[in-house]
Scaffold this active site. Structure first.
Site, PDB file in Angstrom:
ATOM      1  N   ASP A  23       0.900  -1.063   0.032  1.00 57.50           N
ATOM      2  CA  ASP A  23       0.034   0.029  -0.137  1.00 57.50           C
ATOM      3  C   ASP A  23       0.812   1.295  -0.080  1.00 57.50           C
ATOM      4  OD1 ASP A  23      -2.418   1.442  -0.025  1.00 57.50           O
ATOM      5  OD2 ASP A  23      -2.650   1.187   2.314  1.00 57.50           O
ATOM      6  N   ARG A  27       0.166   7.612  -2.458  1.00 61.78           N
ATOM      7  CA  ARG A  27       0.860   8.669  -1.489  1.00 61.78           C
ATOM      8  C   ARG A  27       2.065   9.106  -1.692  1.00 61.78           C
ATOM      9  NH1 ARG A  27      -1.357   5.684   3.647  1.00 61.78           N
ATOM     10  NH2 ARG A  27      -1.915   4.590   1.880  1.00 61.78           N
ATOM     11  N   HIS A  40       2.496   3.699  -9.049  1.00 60.25           N
ATOM     12  CA  HIS A  40       2.413   2.329  -9.267  1.00 60.25           C
ATOM     13  C   HIS A  40       3.379   1.567  -9.890  1.00 60.25           C
ATOM     14  CE1 HIS A  40      -1.641   2.507  -7.508  1.00 60.25           C
ATOM     15  NE2 HIS A  40      -2.169   3.161  -8.398  1.00 60.25           N
ATOM     16  N   LEU A 134      10.733 -20.356  -4.553  1.00 61.97           N
ATOM     17  CA  LEU A 134       9.644 -19.574  -4.070  1.00 61.97           C
ATOM     18  C   LEU A 134       8.561 -19.822  -4.495  1.00 61.97           C
ATOM     19  CD1 LEU A 134       9.074 -17.116  -2.109  1.00 61.97           C
ATOM     20  CD2 LEU A 134       9.590 -15.811  -4.155  1.00 61.97           C
ATOM     21  N   ARG A 191       2.207  -4.745   6.092  1.00 63.37           N
ATOM     22  CA  ARG A 191       1.419  -3.849   5.351  1.00 63.37           C
ATOM     23  C   ARG A 191       2.245  -2.726   5.329  1.00 63.37           C
ATOM     24  NH1 ARG A 191      -4.854  -2.450   4.780  1.00 63.37           N
ATOM     25  NH2 ARG A 191      -4.637  -0.647   3.466  1.00 63.37           N
TER      26      ARG A 191
END
Ligand code: IPE
Ligand code: IPE
Ligand code: MG
Length: 243
Positions: A23, A27, A40, A134, A191
């Site tokens: 997130d 901003r 992005h 992974l 987060r």
């Protein structure tokens, strides 16, 4: 699979499964007087770096919340940009995924995705299916509540077909009907950007997950920040309700 190469970090125990709510792209862009799209784009760079680091540090599963069911409510241009970035990422990263022995998987309402993205996604899943390093799981058009409701429908279908007796329903059976049935629950949830909420992510699976929230915005979250989260996890004591 060969053991991960030694790193300069002292980790303690490494979480087997890390989930990340990526997130703060908007901003990050705003703070730099850029448009959200640029946030992005920079965020995609963090994805590349963190995926690579996760493999190197010996994490086995990495689930990235890339697009929620609720994110379809954003302006059309932003949604289109995110889908375009996703398509590019899948196309450009495929050789790197193969080189690094990474297996790609996806969870969510994948049928919601534009056809070109879906095609690219399935191509990557196919091309990496034999990789043993992974396991990178992208949550796309994902909603924890939708996942739970879909599991209920799937269980009801099995009962109707006579393959399951309602008395058999327990946590294990329920788990088996979730998108995540092939993966263990996350050990660590990260987060970024300081928001203290789950935003409909893995509601069932996170019940005993350790939570790490950092003010760092996703485009700034790189290898070093990821290592810090793992070190923090290594110092946690997990009790699962016992003493
Ligand atoms: C995360 O960044 C990316 C997605 C949710 C797809 P945001 O776009 O939510 O950035 P903020 O929260 O507005 O800063
Ligand atoms: C969560 O971020 C979803 C993803 C990271 C894909 P959001 O930015 O959509 O979450 P809210 O709206 O702040 O809860
Ligand atoms: Mg956000």
């Amino acid at each position: 699979m060969s053991p991960p190469a030694p790193t300069q970090y002292k980790f303690g125990k490494i979480p087997k499964h890390v989930a990340i709510i990526m997130d703060g792209n908007g901003r990050w862009a705003k703070a730099k007087n850029m448009v959200r799209v640029q946030g992005h784009r920079a965020g995609a760079e963090s994805v590349r770096e963190v995926v690579k680091a996760a493999g190197e540090f010996g994490v086995k599963y990495l689930t990235l919340y890339a697009f929620s069911v609720e994110n379809w409510k954003r302006p059309k241009t932003e949604v289109q940009t995110l889908m375009g970035l996703l398509e590019n990422f899948l196309r450009d990263e495929l050789p790197e995924l193969i080189k690094n022995n990474i297996r790609l998987q996806a969870i969510g309402r994948l049928s919601d995705l534009p056809e070109n993205v879906r095609d690219q996604l399935h191509q990557c899943i196919q091309a990496t299916r034999a990789n043993t390093g992974l396991i990178l799981i992208l949550a796309l058009s994902y909603s924890g509540r939708v996942e739970i409701i879909e599991a209920v429908h799937s269980i009801l279908r099995e009962i109707k077909l006579g393959h399951l007796d309602s008395a058999q329903i327990d946590e294990q059976v329920f788990n088996h009907h979730l998108y995540t049935r092939y993966y263990p629950d996350p050990d660590l949830l990260i987060r970024t950007s300081g928001e203290m909420r789950l935003s409909n992510f893995l509601l069932w699976q996170l019940s005993y997950t350790e939570i790490y929230i950092t003010p760092t915005l996703w485009p700034d979250f790189r290898r070093q920040h990821f290592a810090e989260a793992l070190i923090d996890y290594g110092n946690r004591q997990r009790r699962f309700g016992s003493l």
